[in-house]
Write a protein that holds these residues in place. Sequence first.
Motif, PDB file in Angstrom:
ATOM      1  N   ILE A 529       0.835  -1.205   0.000  1.00  0.00           N
ATOM      2  CA  ILE A 529       0.000   0.000   0.000  1.00  0.00           C
ATOM      3  C   ILE A 529       0.865   1.248   0.000  1.00  0.00           C
ATOM      4  CG2 ILE A 529      -1.650   1.315   1.400  1.00  0.00           C
ATOM      5  CD1 ILE A 529      -2.819  -1.433   2.263  1.00  0.00           C
ATOM      6  N   ALA A 530       1.974   1.223   0.764  1.00  0.00           N
ATOM      7  CA  ALA A 530       2.875   2.380   0.783  1.00  0.00           C
ATOM      8  C   ALA A 530       3.464   2.625  -0.606  1.00  0.00           C
ATOM      9  CB  ALA A 530       3.978   2.159   1.812  1.00  0.00           C
ATOM     10  N   ALA A 531       3.843   1.548  -1.315  1.00  0.00           N
ATOM     11  CA  ALA A 531       4.409   1.698  -2.661  1.00  0.00           C
ATOM     12  C   ALA A 531       3.374   2.264  -3.632  1.00  0.00           C
ATOM     13  CB  ALA A 531       4.922   0.346  -3.149  1.00  0.00           C
ATOM     14  N   LEU A 532       2.124   1.790  -3.545  1.00  0.00           N
ATOM     15  CA  LEU A 532       1.068   2.287  -4.434  1.00  0.00           C
ATOM     16  C   LEU A 532       0.725   3.737  -4.120  1.00  0.00           C
ATOM     17  CD1 LEU A 532      -1.156  -0.914  -4.433  1.00  0.00           C
ATOM     18  CD2 LEU A 532      -0.082   0.096  -6.460  1.00  0.00           C
ATOM     19  N   ARG A 533       0.684   4.083  -2.852  1.00  0.00           N
ATOM     20  CA  ARG A 533       0.375   5.470  -2.490  1.00  0.00           C
ATOM     21  C   ARG A 533       1.512   6.408  -2.894  1.00  0.00           C
ATOM     22  NH1 ARG A 533      -2.539   4.919   3.519  1.00  0.00           N
ATOM     23  NH2 ARG A 533      -4.647   4.535   2.699  1.00  0.00           N
ATOM     24  N   ALA A 534       2.756   5.909  -2.864  1.00  0.00           N
ATOM     25  CA  ALA A 534       3.873   6.742  -3.309  1.00  0.00           C
ATOM     26  C   ALA A 534       3.730   7.099  -4.780  1.00  0.00           C
ATOM     27  CB  ALA A 534       5.191   6.011  -3.048  1.00  0.00           C
ATOM     28  N   GLU A 535       3.076   6.238  -5.551  1.00  0.00           N
ATOM     29  CA  GLU A 535       2.944   6.466  -6.996  1.00  0.00           C
ATOM     30  C   GLU A 535       1.622   7.115  -7.370  1.00  0.00           C
ATOM     31  OE1 GLU A 535       3.809   3.901 -11.069  1.00  0.00           O
ATOM     32  OE2 GLU A 535       4.729   3.381  -9.146  1.00  0.00           O
ATOM     33  N   PHE A 536       0.553   6.818  -6.602  1.00  0.00           N
ATOM     34  CA  PHE A 536      -0.785   7.304  -6.995  1.00  0.00           C
ATOM     35  C   PHE A 536      -1.389   8.269  -5.975  1.00  0.00           C
ATOM     36  CE2 PHE A 536      -0.160   3.244  -9.138  1.00  0.00           C
ATOM     37  CZ  PHE A 536      -0.471   3.572 -10.443  1.00  0.00           C
ATOM     38  N   GLY A 537      -0.628   8.671  -5.000  1.00  0.00           N
ATOM     39  CA  GLY A 537      -1.115   9.657  -4.041  1.00  0.00           C
ATOM     40  C   GLY A 537      -1.458   9.055  -2.695  1.00  0.00           C
ATOM     41  N   LEU A 538      -1.220   9.837  -1.655  1.00  0.00           N
ATOM     42  CA  LEU A 538      -1.445   9.349  -0.290  1.00  0.00           C
ATOM     43  C   LEU A 538      -2.920   9.164   0.026  1.00  0.00           C
ATOM     44  CD1 LEU A 538       1.158  11.522   1.675  1.00  0.00           C
ATOM     45  CD2 LEU A 538       1.385   9.142   0.917  1.00  0.00           C
ATOM     46  N   GLN A 539      -3.805   9.732  -0.786  1.00  0.00           N
ATOM     47  CA  GLN A 539      -5.235   9.632  -0.506  1.00  0.00           C
ATOM     48  C   GLN A 539      -5.853   8.359  -1.079  1.00  0.00           C
ATOM     49  OE1 GLN A 539      -6.448  11.846   1.585  1.00  0.00           O
ATOM     50  NE2 GLN A 539      -4.380  12.735   1.538  1.00  0.00           N
ATOM     51  N   LEU A 540      -5.053   7.499  -1.699  1.00  0.00           N
ATOM     52  CA  LEU A 540      -5.579   6.262  -2.271  1.00  0.00           C
ATOM     53  C   LEU A 540      -6.206   5.412  -1.163  1.00  0.00           C
ATOM     54  CD1 LEU A 540      -5.873   4.260  -4.651  1.00  0.00           C
ATOM     55  CD2 LEU A 540      -3.594   3.377  -4.048  1.00  0.00           C
ATOM     56  N   PRO A 541      -7.542   5.134  -1.232  1.00  0.00           N
ATOM     57  CA  PRO A 541      -8.177   4.327  -0.182  1.00  0.00           C
ATOM     58  C   PRO A 541      -7.573   2.914  -0.150  1.00  0.00           C
ATOM     59  CG  PRO A 541      -9.825   5.461  -1.491  1.00  0.00           C
ATOM     60  CD  PRO A 541      -8.525   5.605  -2.226  1.00  0.00           C
ATOM     61  N   ALA A 542      -7.421   2.368   1.053  1.00  0.00           N
ATOM     62  CA  ALA A 542      -6.811   1.042   1.178  1.00  0.00           C
ATOM     63  C   ALA A 542      -7.354   0.323   2.395  1.00  0.00           C
ATOM     64  CB  ALA A 542      -5.292   1.167   1.290  1.00  0.00           C
ATOM     65  N   LEU A 543      -7.308  -0.982   2.316  1.00  0.00           N
ATOM     66  CA  LEU A 543      -7.809  -1.843   3.393  1.00  0.00           C
ATOM     67  C   LEU A 543      -6.872  -3.033   3.521  1.00  0.00           C
ATOM     68  CD1 LEU A 543     -10.322  -2.052   5.290  1.00  0.00           C
ATOM     69  CD2 LEU A 543     -11.391  -3.453   3.521  1.00  0.00           C
ATOM     70  N   LEU A 544      -6.442  -3.333   4.754  1.00  0.00           N
ATOM     71  CA  LEU A 544      -5.610  -4.509   5.011  1.00  0.00           C
ATOM     72  C   LEU A 544      -6.480  -5.638   5.546  1.00  0.00           C
ATOM     73  CD1 LEU A 544      -2.353  -3.176   6.745  1.00  0.00           C
ATOM     74  CD2 LEU A 544      -2.485  -4.434   4.587  1.00  0.00           C
ATOM     75  N   VAL A 562      -3.196   1.665   8.403  1.00  0.00           N
ATOM     76  CA  VAL A 562      -4.195   1.304   7.396  1.00  0.00           C
ATOM     77  C   VAL A 562      -5.315   0.529   8.084  1.00  0.00           C
ATOM     78  CG1 VAL A 562      -4.600   0.069   5.227  1.00  0.00           C
ATOM     79  CG2 VAL A 562      -2.406   1.201   5.634  1.00  0.00           C
ATOM     80  N   PRO A 563      -6.596   0.825   7.778  1.00  0.00           N
ATOM     81  CA  PRO A 563      -7.693   0.064   8.388  1.00  0.00           C
ATOM     82  C   PRO A 563      -7.491  -1.442   8.188  1.00  0.00           C
ATOM     83  CG  PRO A 563      -8.556   1.958   7.216  1.00  0.00           C
ATOM     84  CD  PRO A 563      -7.097   1.899   6.895  1.00  0.00           C
ATOM     85  N   LEU A 564      -7.852  -2.205   9.217  1.00  0.00           N
ATOM     86  CA  LEU A 564      -7.493  -3.624   9.250  1.00  0.00           C
ATOM     87  C   LEU A 564      -8.724  -4.484   9.526  1.00  0.00           C
ATOM     88  CD1 LEU A 564      -5.037  -5.643   9.322  1.00  0.00           C
ATOM     89  CD2 LEU A 564      -5.043  -5.324  11.803  1.00  0.00           C
ATOM     90  N   LEU A 565      -8.908  -5.536   8.730  1.00  0.00           N
ATOM     91  CA  LEU A 565      -9.914  -6.566   8.978  1.00  0.00           C
ATOM     92  C   LEU A 565      -9.197  -7.891   9.224  1.00  0.00           C
ATOM     93  CD1 LEU A 565     -12.534  -5.777   6.181  1.00  0.00           C
ATOM     94  CD2 LEU A 565     -12.591  -5.071   8.582  1.00  0.00           C
ATOM     95  N   TYR A 575     -18.123  -5.666   3.192  1.00  0.00           N
ATOM     96  CA  TYR A 575     -18.968  -4.631   2.601  1.00  0.00           C
ATOM     97  C   TYR A 575     -18.855  -3.326   3.386  1.00  0.00           C
ATOM     98  CZ  TYR A 575     -23.122  -2.413   0.585  1.00  0.00           C
ATOM     99  OH  TYR A 575     -23.978  -1.554  -0.046  1.00  0.00           O
ATOM    100  N   HIS A 576     -18.997  -3.428   4.704  1.00  0.00           N
ATOM    101  CA  HIS A 576     -18.944  -2.211   5.513  1.00  0.00           C
ATOM    102  C   HIS A 576     -17.534  -1.640   5.565  1.00  0.00           C
ATOM    103  CE1 HIS A 576     -23.015  -1.805   7.086  1.00  0.00           C
ATOM    104  NE2 HIS A 576     -23.087  -3.118   7.009  1.00  0.00           N
ATOM    105  N   GLY A 577     -16.512  -2.504   5.464  1.00  0.00           N
ATOM    106  CA  GLY A 577     -15.159  -1.981   5.377  1.00  0.00           C
ATOM    107  C   GLY A 577     -14.967  -1.128   4.134  1.00  0.00           C
ATOM    108  N   LEU A 578     -15.510  -1.614   3.017  1.00  0.00           N
ATOM    109  CA  LEU A 578     -15.423  -0.845   1.777  1.00  0.00           C
ATOM    110  C   LEU A 578     -16.179   0.476   1.890  1.00  0.00           C
ATOM    111  CD1 LEU A 578     -14.253  -3.509   0.670  1.00  0.00           C
ATOM    112  CD2 LEU A 578     -15.645  -3.167  -1.394  1.00  0.00           C
ATOM    113  N   VAL A 579     -17.378   0.439   2.471  1.00  0.00           N
ATOM    114  CA  VAL A 579     -18.163   1.662   2.643  1.00  0.00           C
ATOM    115  C   VAL A 579     -17.363   2.696   3.437  1.00  0.00           C
ATOM    116  CG1 VAL A 579     -20.206   2.650   3.762  1.00  0.00           C
ATOM    117  CG2 VAL A 579     -20.391   0.523   2.441  1.00  0.00           C
ATOM    118  N   CYS A 580     -16.702   2.233   4.511  1.00  0.00           N
ATOM    119  CA  CYS A 580     -15.980   3.164   5.383  1.00  0.00           C
ATOM    120  C   CYS A 580     -14.785   3.790   4.672  1.00  0.00           C
ATOM    121  CB  CYS A 580     -15.509   2.440   6.645  1.00  0.00           C
ATOM    122  SG  CYS A 580     -16.843   2.023   7.781  1.00  0.00           S
TER     123      CYS A 580
END
Length: 605
Positions: A529-544, A562-565, A575-580
């Motif tokens: 996620i850190a590598a992707l955010r470095a390339e596409f912006g820190l605001q890229l939504p992510a879920l672990l 990073v939010p964690l399930l 589903y609710h993780g994605l909504v959040c």
Amino acid sequence: MRNPLRLAEGRTLVEQLRLLLGNVGSSVVPTILVALLLVWVLSNESNATGLRVWAGMVILSKLWCAREARRMLAMEIPPDRARGLVWQQMSLNAVDGAIWGALGWAALGTTTMAGSVLVVAVLAGVAGSSMSSLAPVLPVFIVFGSTELAVLAAKLWTLDDPAYNALGVAGFLYVVTLLGQARNSAKAALAAIKLRFENVELIERLRVETGHAQAAHQQAEQANLAKSKFLAAASHDLRQPIHAQGLFLEVLARSKLTASQYDALANARATWQASAEMLDTLLDFSRIEAGVVEPQMQVFPLQPLLNKIENELAPQADAKGIVYRSRETHVAVRSDPALVALILRNLVSNAIRYTERGGVLVACRERGGRAVIEVWDTGIGIDASQHEDIFREFHQLGNAERDRRKGLGLGLAIAQGLARALGTTLVLASRPGRGSCFRLALPTAQMGVVSSGVEVIPGHSSVFDVRVLVIDDDDAIRAGMRQLLTAWGCECDVADSIEEALALARLRPPGLVISDYRLRELRTGAEAIAALRAEFGLQLPALLITGDTAPQRLREARASGVPLLHKPVSPNQLYHGLVCVLNDVELDSSFAMLEATPDAGLKRA
């Protein structure tokens, strides 16, 4: 007590000897001064030569004794040589005693009566002084005192004077008195030496026992660590297929099935749910051990939470034919409603499980600014000797066969750990055959405008319009996630490594990243996620998503921010993780709702 006239054995005799030798050096200077003083005071024309010779012999004798004492103290005295050295000291002190007694031959009869009294007084003082220094080895003092007295008595006898005879008798009585005192001193010295040896042996035993205890403690810690690692590894490996199974079951539920197929699907989902609940219990325990449960304190009323638990668990009581009742309360408390709900759910479930007749009562009392929540039952009760053990992990009463329907034996351990996290503790009162009462005390508070935190979860009526990039090294999970997310309206790309994820993202930039925490080659989803955010912006939504329950892994995942399930993730939770994350809503607050459901465990990161 051993007779001090008999020589001790081994190291005890060595210590007696060293004690005696240590006293010799301090008497050298006083001996020289007394000898010179007597020569100066008592000398006259008739005895000057004799007194000088006597003084020289006294000084030489004392210096020789001091030299021998220093030499023996400087070496290690073997126990088998101790008796020989005692005989040597007896010989030296016999000579020394005879020389001191010779003072009578050098001075008595050639000096005044005052001088004669001085001679006897000095000899008595020397005997008394020797008693204190030679008493550790009593035979040495006996030899010294007897020799000094015998030489002096011989001179007094030759003078044939009643006055001198009286002095001789007085000297004899004095030496006898000294012998009695010396015997007591010898006993005390012997007892002190033995006590010191006993203390040394005790200290050595304590050192050995402490070493054994430390080794046992270290082994216990290693065993506990090995247990935690085993549970974490087993839990992780079990979570992977169960997580994938849940995804496929959800996809299958959206398919057209016959009635019998729906029945089979329902049974499969029930089995999946039971497995997931057991794994969630293990996860809850691991999270408490890891210290990553952080209470989210808020003010909330107790009654809605008690109603929720009653609605969930009362059917279990009805099925057993026992009564479930909760008293109404208007108390509001300041605590974490999700953690309080989980504690009470564990307590009530246990109460129902171990009650066959009567019922379960949940009540709340206000005491001194605190709300004391009580869970009463009329079950089997708990013996006082078991009150501490029942809070240990995997400890169960009446389940020697480990029937999985009776749980894993972690409920009370989790409840106690959560209570400590809330700054309180569970208190138990119980009598075998009469039932039990568990009490949880929480601080009361005044209600403002607050949310109850126990809402109904909405259905999955809406679809997502987002491209999701899934990173997981498990083929089955990637396939299940692709099918489920596609069914929810997502466009889905899947990758099994960070490099592949970056390559796909450059071709089709994602709007959301879902990554497993543990990837191949000891890399993590947090890195991806850190590598992707470095390339596409820190605001890229992510879920672990993680199946790890090892305390260290949980702390690392939580530190990523990073939010964690936790696997197995139900479709509801995903589903609710994605909504959040898509709506930039704090995942913890949303999951307080999920934690109030019967099949939810601790979902805090």
